[in-house]
Design a protein around this motif. Structure first.
Motif, mmCIF file in Angstrom:
data_model
loop_
_atom_site.group_PDB
_atom_site.id
_atom_site.type_symbol
_atom_site.label_atom_id
_atom_site.label_comp_id
_atom_site.label_asym_id
_atom_site.label_seq_id
_atom_site.Cartn_x
_atom_site.Cartn_y
_atom_site.Cartn_z
ATOM 1 N N GLU A 12 -35.566 -31.205 -9.633
ATOM 2 C CA GLU A 12 -36.605 -31.157 -10.661
ATOM 3 C C GLU A 12 -37.808 -30.407 -10.115
ATOM 4 O OE1 GLU A 12 -37.362 -34.688 -13.404
ATOM 5 O OE2 GLU A 12 -36.533 -35.675 -11.624
ATOM 6 N N TYR B 117 -42.046 -30.304 -10.706
ATOM 7 C CA TYR B 117 -43.066 -31.196 -11.245
ATOM 8 C C TYR B 117 -44.441 -30.781 -10.728
ATOM 9 C CZ TYR B 117 -42.389 -33.406 -6.666
ATOM 10 O OH TYR B 117 -42.270 -33.628 -5.312
ATOM 11 N N ARG B 118 -45.471 -31.292 -11.358
ATOM 12 C CA ARG B 118 -46.870 -30.999 -10.989
ATOM 13 C C ARG B 118 -47.140 -29.494 -10.914
ATOM 14 N NH1 ARG B 118 -47.758 -34.954 -6.083
ATOM 15 N NH2 ARG B 118 -47.362 -33.008 -4.983
ATOM 16 N N THR C 223 -36.252 -37.278 -9.141
ATOM 17 C CA THR C 223 -37.572 -37.769 -8.740
ATOM 18 C C THR C 223 -37.700 -39.281 -8.908
ATOM 19 O OG1 THR C 223 -38.395 -37.176 -10.954
ATOM 20 C CG2 THR C 223 -38.801 -35.609 -9.159
#
Length: 200
Positions: free
Chosen positions: A40, A42-43, A92
């Motif tokens: 994944e 992310y952020r 995650t």
């Protein structure tokens, strides 16, 4: 069963539009598993990847090179080796020793761009010494060198002549790039990692 977890982020991610580099990052991650079970993002500029231990260093280098082709970008990657006690449908949300080691190592990277953590301190220390030096060499490559090495790594059975044709350059150009990049040493590092992991 033990796994590897890569936790990382993109260095200087704001210097290029994400529409340029994010598809490249996802394409590399996709080589090692499916989203979101195996990887994944992310952020905005962070990522996590769950994969086989023996493929971890290869994947980390591939991620770094996919970003370095843009010039200003690079990637920091922490490799954690160990058990996975809980595997969710989203990587995650998974947990275990490999995730904990990867996260803690990422938090301690500072100026380093690549490091590994495992439950065998002596082997970890030896591998980190080699990987740190390898990352130092790789981080010094120019965009043109990255282009050649990326193609070579993606096509390990191609000769220099065949690679030269694909790049539309001379065989001498490929040979000089390999020499300048210490490509044989990087291959030795990757082979040593695989061999070491296979003996654990």
């Amino acid at each position: 069963m033990k796994y590897a977890v890569l936790t990382g982020d993109i260095i200087n991610s704001t210097q290029e539009l994400s529409v340029k580099w994010l598809p490249e990052l996802k394409a590399v991650l996709n080589l090692y598993g499916q989203e979101p079970e195996a990887w994944e993002t992310y952020r905005g500029d962070s990522f996590q990847l769950l994969l086989k231990m023996e493929d971890a260093l290869e994947a980390a280098i591939a991620i770094k090179l996919s970003m370095m082709q843009f010039g200003a970008l690079n990637a920091r990657v922490a490799i954690g080796l160990g058990d996975v006690s809980y595997q969710s449908t989203k990587v995650t949300e998974s947990n275990g020793e490999a995730f904990i080691r990867s996260g803690k190592t990422f938090d301690s990277l500072k100026k380093r761009t690549l490091a590994i953590s495992m439950d065998k301190p002596l082997i970890e220390e030896l591998l980190n010494g080699i990987i740190d030096f390898g990352a130092y060499i790789i981080d010094g490559w120019s965009v043109s060198t990255v282009k050649v090495i990326r193609l070579a790594l993606a096509n390990p059975n191609k000769t220099q002549v065949e690679l030269a044709k694909m790049l539309e350059v001379s065989q001498a150009n490929v040979s000089e790039t390999f020499s300048r990049a210490a490509y044989d040493k990087i291959l030795q590092m990757m082979q040593l990692y695989r061999h070491t992991i296979s003996t654990l």
